[in-house]
Design a protein around this motif. Structure first.
Motif, PDB file in Angstrom:
ATOM      1  N   ASN A  12     -15.625  55.365  16.955  1.00 49.36           N
ATOM      2  CA  ASN A  12     -14.734  54.328  16.451  1.00 49.36           C
ATOM      3  C   ASN A  12     -15.445  53.239  15.663  1.00 49.36           C
ATOM      4  O   ASN A  12     -14.809  52.438  15.003  1.00 49.36           O
ATOM      5  N   ILE A  13     -16.749  53.216  15.712  1.00 49.98           N
ATOM      6  CA  ILE A  13     -17.475  52.047  15.264  1.00 49.98           C
ATOM      7  C   ILE A  13     -17.373  51.791  13.764  1.00 49.98           C
ATOM      8  O   ILE A  13     -17.351  50.641  13.327  1.00 49.98           O
ATOM      9  N   MET A  14     -17.257  52.829  12.940  1.00 48.15           N
ATOM     10  CA  MET A  14     -17.219  52.623  11.500  1.00 48.15           C
ATOM     11  C   MET A  14     -15.951  51.910  11.074  1.00 48.15           C
ATOM     12  O   MET A  14     -15.973  50.946  10.312  1.00 48.15           O
ATOM     13  N   ARG A  15     -14.810  52.371  11.562  1.00 44.87           N
ATOM     14  CA  ARG A  15     -13.568  51.712  11.201  1.00 44.87           C
ATOM     15  C   ARG A  15     -13.481  50.318  11.810  1.00 44.87           C
ATOM     16  O   ARG A  15     -12.883  49.419  11.224  1.00 44.87           O
ATOM     17  N   GLU A  16     -14.095  50.152  12.982  1.00 49.25           N
ATOM     18  CA  GLU A  16     -14.137  48.822  13.574  1.00 49.25           C
ATOM     19  C   GLU A  16     -14.948  47.863  12.706  1.00 49.25           C
ATOM     20  O   GLU A  16     -14.597  46.688  12.564  1.00 49.25           O
ATOM     21  N   ALA A  17     -16.038  48.370  12.133  1.00 50.16           N
ATOM     22  CA  ALA A  17     -16.855  47.531  11.260  1.00 50.16           C
ATOM     23  C   ALA A  17     -16.072  47.107  10.024  1.00 50.16           C
ATOM     24  O   ALA A  17     -16.168  45.960   9.580  1.00 50.16           O
ATOM     25  N   PHE A  18     -15.291  48.032   9.458  1.00 46.85           N
ATOM     26  CA  PHE A  18     -14.473  47.667   8.300  1.00 46.85           C
ATOM     27  C   PHE A  18     -13.471  46.583   8.669  1.00 46.85           C
ATOM     28  O   PHE A  18     -13.329  45.572   7.958  1.00 46.85           O
ATOM     29  N   ALA A  19     -12.763  46.763   9.791  1.00 46.26           N
ATOM     30  CA  ALA A  19     -11.774  45.780  10.209  1.00 46.26           C
ATOM     31  C   ALA A  19     -12.423  44.420  10.473  1.00 46.26           C
ATOM     32  O   ALA A  19     -11.884  43.367  10.089  1.00 46.26           O
ATOM     33  N   GLU A  20     -13.590  44.438  11.124  1.00 49.07           N
ATOM     34  CA  GLU A  20     -14.301  43.188  11.408  1.00 49.07           C
ATOM     35  C   GLU A  20     -14.700  42.476  10.120  1.00 49.07           C
ATOM     36  O   GLU A  20     -14.503  41.264   9.964  1.00 49.07           O
ATOM     37  N   GLY A  21     -15.268  43.241   9.183  1.00 49.01           N
ATOM     38  CA  GLY A  21     -15.673  42.639   7.918  1.00 49.01           C
ATOM     39  C   GLY A  21     -14.500  42.113   7.125  1.00 49.01           C
ATOM     40  O   GLY A  21     -14.575  41.048   6.501  1.00 49.01           O
ATOM     41  N   LEU A  22     -13.384  42.852   7.156  1.00 45.88           N
ATOM     42  CA  LEU A  22     -12.196  42.434   6.425  1.00 45.88           C
ATOM     43  C   LEU A  22     -11.618  41.142   7.004  1.00 45.88           C
ATOM     44  O   LEU A  22     -11.266  40.211   6.261  1.00 45.88           O
ATOM     45  N   MET A  23     -11.520  41.068   8.322  1.00 45.33           N
ATOM     46  CA  MET A  23     -10.973  39.857   8.940  1.00 45.33           C
ATOM     47  C   MET A  23     -11.865  38.647   8.689  1.00 45.33           C
ATOM     48  O   MET A  23     -11.367  37.529   8.497  1.00 45.33           O
ATOM     49  N   GLY A  41      -2.956  52.752  12.245  1.00 49.35           N
ATOM     50  CA  GLY A  41      -3.368  53.365  13.504  1.00 49.35           C
ATOM     51  C   GLY A  41      -4.595  54.233  13.329  1.00 49.35           C
ATOM     52  O   GLY A  41      -5.513  54.207  14.154  1.00 49.35           O
ATOM     53  N   ALA A  42      -4.629  54.993  12.244  1.00 52.71           N
ATOM     54  CA  ALA A  42      -5.764  55.875  11.995  1.00 52.71           C
ATOM     55  C   ALA A  42      -7.035  55.092  11.696  1.00 52.71           C
ATOM     56  O   ALA A  42      -8.130  55.506  12.079  1.00 52.71           O
ATOM     57  N   LEU A  43      -6.901  53.973  11.014  1.00 54.09           N
ATOM     58  CA  LEU A  43      -8.084  53.193  10.633  1.00 54.09           C
ATOM     59  C   LEU A  43      -8.404  52.094  11.635  1.00 54.09           C
ATOM     60  O   LEU A  43      -9.447  51.458  11.548  1.00 54.09           O
ATOM     61  N   GLY A  44      -7.529  51.856  12.595  1.00 51.36           N
ATOM     62  CA  GLY A  44      -7.789  50.829  13.594  1.00 51.36           C
ATOM     63  C   GLY A  44      -7.688  49.423  13.053  1.00 51.36           C
ATOM     64  O   GLY A  44      -8.410  48.525  13.488  1.00 51.36           O
ATOM     65  N   THR A  45      -6.785  49.218  12.091  1.00 53.26           N
ATOM     66  CA  THR A  45      -6.632  47.887  11.491  1.00 53.26           C
ATOM     67  C   THR A  45      -5.413  47.152  12.032  1.00 53.26           C
ATOM     68  O   THR A  45      -4.924  46.192  11.412  1.00 53.26           O
ATOM     69  N   GLY A  46      -4.929  47.552  13.206  1.00 51.38           N
ATOM     70  CA  GLY A  46      -3.791  46.862  13.802  1.00 51.38           C
ATOM     71  C   GLY A  46      -4.047  45.387  14.013  1.00 51.38           C
ATOM     72  O   GLY A  46      -3.162  44.543  13.801  1.00 51.38           O
ATOM     73  N   ASN A  47      -5.272  45.043  14.428  1.00 55.17           N
ATOM     74  CA  ASN A  47      -5.599  43.632  14.655  1.00 55.17           C
ATOM     75  C   ASN A  47      -5.596  42.824  13.370  1.00 55.17           C
ATOM     76  O   ASN A  47      -5.351  41.613  13.393  1.00 55.17           O
ATOM     77  N   VAL A  48      -5.881  43.482  12.249  1.00 49.99           N
ATOM     78  CA  VAL A  48      -5.831  42.774  10.962  1.00 49.99           C
ATOM     79  C   VAL A  48      -4.415  42.282  10.710  1.00 49.99           C
ATOM     80  O   VAL A  48      -4.194  41.127  10.318  1.00 49.99           O
ATOM     81  N   PHE A  49      -3.426  43.146  10.951  1.00 46.03           N
ATOM     82  CA  PHE A  49      -2.021  42.773  10.752  1.00 46.03           C
ATOM     83  C   PHE A  49      -1.588  41.696  11.744  1.00 46.03           C
ATOM     84  O   PHE A  49      -0.815  40.806  11.397  1.00 46.03           O
ATOM     85  N   LYS A  50      -2.091  41.775  12.989  1.00 46.70           N
ATOM     86  CA  LYS A  50      -1.712  40.800  14.005  1.00 46.70           C
ATOM     87  C   LYS A  50      -2.303  39.422  13.718  1.00 46.70           C
ATOM     88  O   LYS A  50      -1.623  38.400  13.849  1.00 46.70           O
ATOM     89  N   ARG A  51      -3.562  39.379  13.314  1.00 43.95           N
ATOM     90  CA  ARG A  51      -4.235  38.096  13.119  1.00 43.95           C
ATOM     91  C   ARG A  51      -3.929  37.467  11.769  1.00 43.95           C
ATOM     92  O   ARG A  51      -3.913  36.245  11.634  1.00 43.95           O
ATOM     93  N   TYR A  52      -3.685  38.298  10.768  1.00 47.54           N
ATOM     94  CA  TYR A  52      -3.448  37.777   9.417  1.00 47.54           C
ATOM     95  C   TYR A  52      -2.195  38.413   8.822  1.00 47.54           C
ATOM     96  O   TYR A  52      -2.246  39.092   7.797  1.00 47.54           O
TER      97      TYR A  52
END
Length: 320
Positions: A12-23, A41-52
């Motif tokens: 999971n770490i690669m998509r998590e890194a993208f989401a972290e960098g994006l946020m 869901g596939a990219l794990g960017t749910g938190n991006v939508f929730k936070r921003y």
């Protein structure tokens, strides 16, 4: 259980890194926005939508439309990052990327996940082995191939601060880092990961790890190997390619992509014009992708560390 947890973390770490960098980029600059083609869901960017929520948009499974929307947002001062699987972020939106993006001088960061064998069981329809070949001739488009989380974090932040069109191919999971946290990168400049004198292996994306494995095997055979991560495939680091050729006298390229049109072609263009040396390209043959796990596909397409070792030994034997 610990081994399973560690494996899951790596996957999971690669998509998590993208989401972290994006946020982080969104936090620094409210003009940074994210457009998704129904794959949060596939990219794990749910938190991006929730936070921003005011900076995030799900446009649905309409990738070409997403590119057009992003280009329009760019013209109005926004800094859009858009995502879909690599097959749809390259082939499907090629015309919109070219006209609305590059021709229009827009500022859109196109993220294409799971290139080549990283698509695994999604199969040939989702397995871009030609995306760099399709896009490399688009004027003004920077192309990155990334398979390290520290590089991803840095690249996302730098892209948010760099005006222009980018296409980034990256696996969503299953990566092993080879950079230390905080390593400094520059677009258009390759990174020497290992010094050597007998042959240079110039790799990108998932093949960097294979190149490092191959270098270890070759060292045990008495061959000194220089390994380069050419994470910016366009613009290629011409100076470093020539430096490698002059220093070692032979080159092997390795990429998770068709041998036609990608990193191997870019390096060959530099060498044939400036410093011809024995060279071999490691990449998939000119075929469509297919269903299979990554290890199976890497063996079938001939892009394993063993394939790199075999090619390197041949090129060393051809040196004058």
């Amino acid at each position: 259980m610990q081994d399973q947890a560690e494996t899951k973390k790596k996957e999971n770490i690669m998509r998590e890194a993208f989401a972290e960098g994006l946020m982080e980029a969104m936090k620094r600059n409210r003009d940074v926005v994210y457009l998704e083609a129904d794959l949060a869901g596939a990219l794990g960017t749910g938190n991006v939508f929730k936070r921003y929520p005011e900076q995030s948009f799900n446009v649905g499974i309409m990738e070409a439309n997403m590119m057009g929307v992003a280009a329009g947002m760019s013209v109005n001062g926004k800094i859009p990052f858009i995502h879909s699987f690599g097959a749809f972020a390259s082939r499907r939106i090629a015309d919109q990327l070219y006209l609305s993006g590059c021709y229009n001088g827009a500022n859109v960061k196109v993220m294409g996940s799971d290139p080549g064998v990283a698509a695994e069981t999604n199969g040939g329809t989702h397995m871009p082995l030609e995306d760099m070949g399709v896009l490399r001739s688009f004027p003004g488009l920077t192309i990155l191939d990334i398979a390290d989380t520290n590089l991803m974090l840095s690249a996302v932040g730098k892209m948010a601060e760099t005006y222009g069109m980018f296409y980034v191919r990256f696996p969503r999971k299953g990566v092993i880092n080879y950079y230390e946290e905080g390593t400094k990168f520059e677009f258009g400049k390759g990174m020497i990961l290992r010094e050597g004198t007998d042959i240079s292996i110039i790799a990108c994306g998932l093949e960097v790890q294979e190149a490092l494995k191959a270098a270890g095997e070759l060292e045990r055979k008495g061959v000194s190997v220089q390994v380069v991560d050419m994470f910016t495939v366009k613009p290629i680091d011409r100076d470093l390619v020539i430096e490698c050729a002059e220093k070692t006298g032979a080159v092997v390229t390795a990429e998770n992509h068709n041998r036609i049109g990608g990193l191997g072609s870019a390096v060959a263009e530099v060498l044939v014009e400036s410093c011809p040396v024995p060279m071999q390209r490691i990449g998939s043959p000119d075929v469509f992708g297919e269903v299979g796990d990554r290890n199976f596909l890497m063996k079938k397409f001939g892009i394993t560390a063993g394939d790199i070792v075999e090619a390197a030994l041949k090129m060393v034997s051809r040196k004058v």
